[in-house]
Design an enzyme around this catalytic site. Structure first.
Site, short mmCIF file in Angstrom:
data_model
loop_
_atom_site.label_atom_id
_atom_site.label_comp_id
_atom_site.label_asym_id
_atom_site.label_seq_id
_atom_site.Cartn_x
_atom_site.Cartn_y
_atom_site.Cartn_z
N ASP A 77 -7.04 -2.15 1.23
CA ASP A 77 -7.66 -1.28 2.22
C ASP A 77 -8.33 -2.19 3.25
O ASP A 77 -9.13 -3.06 2.87
CB ASP A 77 -8.73 -0.45 1.48
N ARG A 107 0.84 -1.20 0.00
CA ARG A 107 0.00 0.00 0.00
C ARG A 107 0.87 1.24 0.00
O ARG A 107 1.77 1.39 0.84
CB ARG A 107 -0.91 0.01 1.23
N ARG A 125 -5.86 1.56 -4.70
CA ARG A 125 -5.01 0.98 -3.65
C ARG A 125 -4.92 -0.53 -3.78
O ARG A 125 -5.89 -1.18 -4.18
CB ARG A 125 -5.46 1.39 -2.25
N ASP A 145 -10.53 -1.93 6.74
CA ASP A 145 -11.24 -1.01 7.62
C ASP A 145 -11.96 -1.78 8.72
O ASP A 145 -12.68 -2.74 8.44
CB ASP A 145 -12.31 -0.23 6.84
N1 ROI Z 1 -15.11 1.89 -4.21
C1 ROI Z 1 -15.44 0.57 -4.18
N2 ROI Z 1 -16.32 0.10 -5.07
N3 ROI Z 1 -14.89 -0.28 -3.27
C2 ROI Z 1 -13.99 0.17 -2.35
O1 ROI Z 1 -13.50 -0.62 -1.51
C3 ROI Z 1 -13.64 1.53 -2.34
N4 ROI Z 1 -12.75 2.02 -1.43
C4 ROI Z 1 -12.44 3.31 -1.40
C5 ROI Z 1 -13.04 4.30 -2.35
C6 ROI Z 1 -11.92 4.99 -3.09
C7 ROI Z 1 -13.84 5.28 -1.54
N5 ROI Z 1 -13.92 3.69 -3.32
C8 ROI Z 1 -14.23 2.38 -3.29
O2 ROI Z 1 -11.59 3.72 -0.48
#
Ligand code: ROI
Length: 166
Positions: free
Chosen positions: A103, A90, A100, A105
């Site tokens: 991610d 990342r 990325r 969360d």
């Molecule tokens: N859009 C989608 N479809 N899935 C994601 O995990 C995702 N993650 C993000 C942003 C850029 C907001 N858009 C995303 O961080």
């Protein structure tokens, strides 16, 4: 401070990737999460594909949600997840909402509502993001989202908007 030995909390983590073979990124992240000391996997959703939310000039995303049991305090869990993001290449850029490799969360941490400089739980976008709500509902259909209500009710208000199960 660590939670006491009996203090295991059920938490849900959202996984997302849109670079460098997203399916492999998600699978590698699942393995890494289950190897964290103090974390046990309870459930793992299907993988879902969707167009990017935010800037459109980036590849589609693959998303999933893992349910875990943990005795790590939320901030320690966050640090472990950040280490996995970094290990998987990342690169943190100044651009908001850019592509990325990975991610991770913390979506839900027990019934807690957390407001720390680095961490807001439940995750801020949880109720509006189909790519979070649908996989979460798949593994936790009875979930009560602290401060927001039953996940089934949130789902009803959230169109699938092109989200596809892989
Ligand atoms: N859009 C989608 N479809 N899935 C994601 O995990 C995702 N993650 C993000 C942003 C850029 C907001 N858009 C995303 O961080």
């Amino acid at each position: 401070m660590k939670n006491s030995a009996t203090d295991w909390v059920v938490a849900y983590i959202g996984l997302g990737s849109n670079l460098a073979n997203p399916v492999e990124q998600i699978q590698a992240a699942r393995t890494a999460i289950t190897q964290i000391t103090g974390v046990q996997e309870l459930a793992f959703s299907s993988l879902y594909c969707s167009a990017p939310m935010g800037p459109q000039d980036q590849p589609d995303y693959v998303n999933a949600v893992i349910g875990i049991k943990t005795d790590l305090p939320p901030i320690d869990l966050l640090r472990c997840l950040q280490r996995i993001e970094n290990d998987q290449g990342r690169v943190r850029k100044s651009e908001r909402w850019g592509a990325r490799t990975l991610d991770l969360d913390i979506l839900i941490y027990g019934d807690q509502m957390i407001e720390l400089p680095d961490l807001t739980v439940p995750h801020v976008g949880i109720a509006e993001r189909a790519f979070v709500l649908y996989p979460l509902y798949e593994i936790a259909p009875q979930l009560q989202v602290p401060g927001k209500g039953a996940i089934a009710d949130l789902l009803e208000q959230c169109p699938m908007s092109g989200l596809k199960r892989l």
